[in-house]
Enzyme design. Structure first.
Site, PDB file in Angstrom:
ATOM      1  N   HIS A  38       0.875  -1.185   0.000  1.00 46.76           N
ATOM      2  CA  HIS A  38       0.000   0.000   0.000  1.00 46.76           C
ATOM      3  C   HIS A  38       0.900   1.219   0.000  1.00 46.76           C
ATOM      4  CE1 HIS A  38      -3.836   2.027   1.815  1.00 46.76           C
ATOM      5  NE2 HIS A  38      -3.117   2.895   1.094  1.00 46.76           N
ATOM      6  N   GLU A  81     -11.293   3.593   5.561  1.00 42.17           N
ATOM      7  CA  GLU A  81     -10.262   4.473   6.140  1.00 42.17           C
ATOM      8  C   GLU A  81     -10.999   5.570   6.917  1.00 42.17           C
ATOM      9  OE1 GLU A  81      -7.993   6.682   3.251  1.00 42.17           O
ATOM     10  OE2 GLU A  81      -6.405   7.209   4.680  1.00 42.17           O
ATOM     11  N   ASP A  90       1.753   3.902   2.787  1.00 41.28           N
ATOM     12  CA  ASP A  90       0.765   4.784   2.152  1.00 41.28           C
ATOM     13  C   ASP A  90       1.434   5.919   1.373  1.00 41.28           C
ATOM     14  OD1 ASP A  90      -1.853   5.319   1.460  1.00 41.28           O
ATOM     15  OD2 ASP A  90      -2.454   6.126   3.398  1.00 41.28           O
ATOM     16  N   ASP A  91       1.781   7.005   2.055  1.00 43.12           N
ATOM     17  CA  ASP A  91       2.399   8.182   1.406  1.00 43.12           C
ATOM     18  C   ASP A  91       3.572   8.644   2.267  1.00 43.12           C
ATOM     19  OD1 ASP A  91       0.249   8.802  -0.757  1.00 43.12           O
ATOM     20  OD2 ASP A  91      -0.873   8.526   1.103  1.00 43.12           O
TER      21      ASP A  91
HETATM   22  N1  HPA Z   1      -6.571   7.360   1.059  1.00 39.96           N
HETATM   23  C1  HPA Z   1      -7.193   7.694  -0.061  1.00 39.96           C
HETATM   24  N2  HPA Z   1      -6.553   8.175  -1.120  1.00 39.96           N
HETATM   25  C2  HPA Z   1      -5.235   8.301  -1.066  1.00 39.96           C
HETATM   26  C3  HPA Z   1      -4.542   7.971   0.073  1.00 39.96           C
HETATM   27  C4  HPA Z   1      -5.241   7.450   1.185  1.00 39.96           C
HETATM   28  O1  HPA Z   1      -4.716   7.118   2.267  1.00 39.96           O
HETATM   29  N3  HPA Z   1      -3.240   8.237  -0.199  1.00 39.96           N
HETATM   30  C5  HPA Z   1      -3.160   8.693  -1.456  1.00 39.96           C
HETATM   31  N4  HPA Z   1      -4.379   8.744  -1.996  1.00 39.96           N
HETATM   32 ZN    ZN Z   2      -3.645   4.730   0.347  1.00 38.09          ZN
END
Ligand code: HPA
Ligand code: ZN
Length: 343
Positions: free
Chosen positions: A17, A200, A278-279
């Site tokens: 992810h 989320e 994630d990011d």
């Molecule tokens: N959630 C939804 N969209 C996203 C995310 C996330 O954590 N990171 C990058 N795009």
């Molecule tokens: Zn994500």
């Protein structure tokens, strides 16, 4: 036994992810802005980092899409992806299944093929230079119309060799999986594997929809699945992977404190959970840092770390045989660490 930080960093792991646009470090953002003659709304790297104080998912997405504007040419996508792989190697990543958001780029006039070419070339280089295997996952932006996703899928159909799966990301609330039923049906017809962000910020019902309507093979995040006991049991029974992102959850205020992270509850319920970043450029850490953060906050022991690393491969799109090879690699790593383990 408490795992050392070098054990946590070096244990072979899969990252499942990871948004490639979310690996754009401020230094590279500045360098690409300069290279492409793009003005940034920030005067310095410190100013960029100061802007990374998010109240929720949408706050983050606004900054994230703005940052992506510096990505213009094939070499920009190459540099971005290669920099991630170089960093991932230092955090024990042996296999990465990487999201990209083509609509963020095509909406700015960047050709779909330019994006795929730059990322794919870097993934090939990462295989050769770092030994990191990878798969590419196209994410549809759920805040846009299904017609935009369908047009993007038509582009993807020309790249079935480079793109392995499709996913769904961006603003979750108000954009349920049901909006994309036809797109995902068509994607499956074309042979793409399927994953989706769900639960989320959105409710457990969205996780249900991702499974039942999109036929998602795994769920990205999935935190709110815990609100529905029957759903949690179904996820556990079917061993549907949840790709959990602890530092993301903290930065986007899905949790108030790392000690309140539901990872332990998920494991106790028998869910197939992995740890991901994630990011990482926006959330203060790469995948090994995420393992370390939950290990510290939840007092994980060495066997927990080994299980999470094995879960990451078990949750991947690798074949059974490839997964077995990865498990053997983890066992060999644990043996060389010479720290007694329960299994
Ligand atoms: N959630 C939804 N969209 C996203 C995310 C996330 O954590 N990171 C990058 N795009
Ligand atoms: Zn994500």
């Amino acid at each position: 036994m408490k795992p050392s930080s070098s054990f946590i960093m070096q244990i072979p792991k899969a990252e499942l992810h990871l948004h490639i646009e979310g690996t754009l470090e401020p230094e590279l953002m500045f360098a690409l802005a300069k290279r492409n003659g793009i003005a940034l709304p920030y005067a310095s790297i410190d100013e960029i980092r100061a802007a990374y104080d998010f109240g929720n998912l949408q706050d983050f997405l606004d900054v994230y899409y703005q940052g992506a504007a510096v990505l213009q040419k094939e070499e920009d996508f190459y540099d971005l992806t290669f920099a991630y792989l170089a960093k991932a190697q230092t955090q024990g990543v042996a296999h990465a299944e990487i999201f990209f958001d083509p609509e963020t780029h095509t909406a700015r006039g960047i050709a779909f093929d330019t994006v795929v070419a730059g990322i794919s070339r870097a993934l090939d280089a990462g295989r050769t230079e770092f030994g990191i295997t990878s798969k590419l996952i196209l994410c549809f932006l759920r805040h846009l119309d299904a017609s935009s996703a369908m047009a993007t899928l038509e582009d993807a159909a020309r790249h079935t060799g480079a793109i392995f799966a499709v996913g769904l990301d961006s603003s979750e609330r108000g954009n349920p999986p049901s909006k994309f039923v036809q797109v995902f049906a068509k994607a499956r017809e074309l042979g793409f594997h399927v994953t989706a962000h769900a639960g989320e910020e959105g409710p457990a019902a969205y996780v249900h929809e991702a499974l039942d309507l999109l036929h998602a093979e795994r769920i990205d995040h999935g935190n709110h699945a815990l609100d529905d006991e029957a759903l949690s049991q179904e996820l556990a029974r079917r061993q549907i992977p949840l790709t959990v992102c602890p530092l993301s959850n903290l930065k986007l205020r899905v949790i108030a404190d790392m000690r309140a992270h539901p990872l332990r509850t998920m494991l106790d319920k028998g869910l197939l959970v992995s740890i991901n970043s994630d990011d990482p450029a926006y959330f203060d850490g790469y995948v090994g840092d995420n393992y370390q953060a939950v290990a510290d906050a939840l007092d994980l022991d060495q066997d927990d770390i080994i299980m999470l690393a094995k879960n990451s491969f078990r949750s991947s799109f690798l074949t059974q045989e490839e997964q077995q090879t990865a498990f053997a690699k983890i066992d060999a790593f644990v043996a060389t660490e010479k720290i007694p383990s329960r299994d």
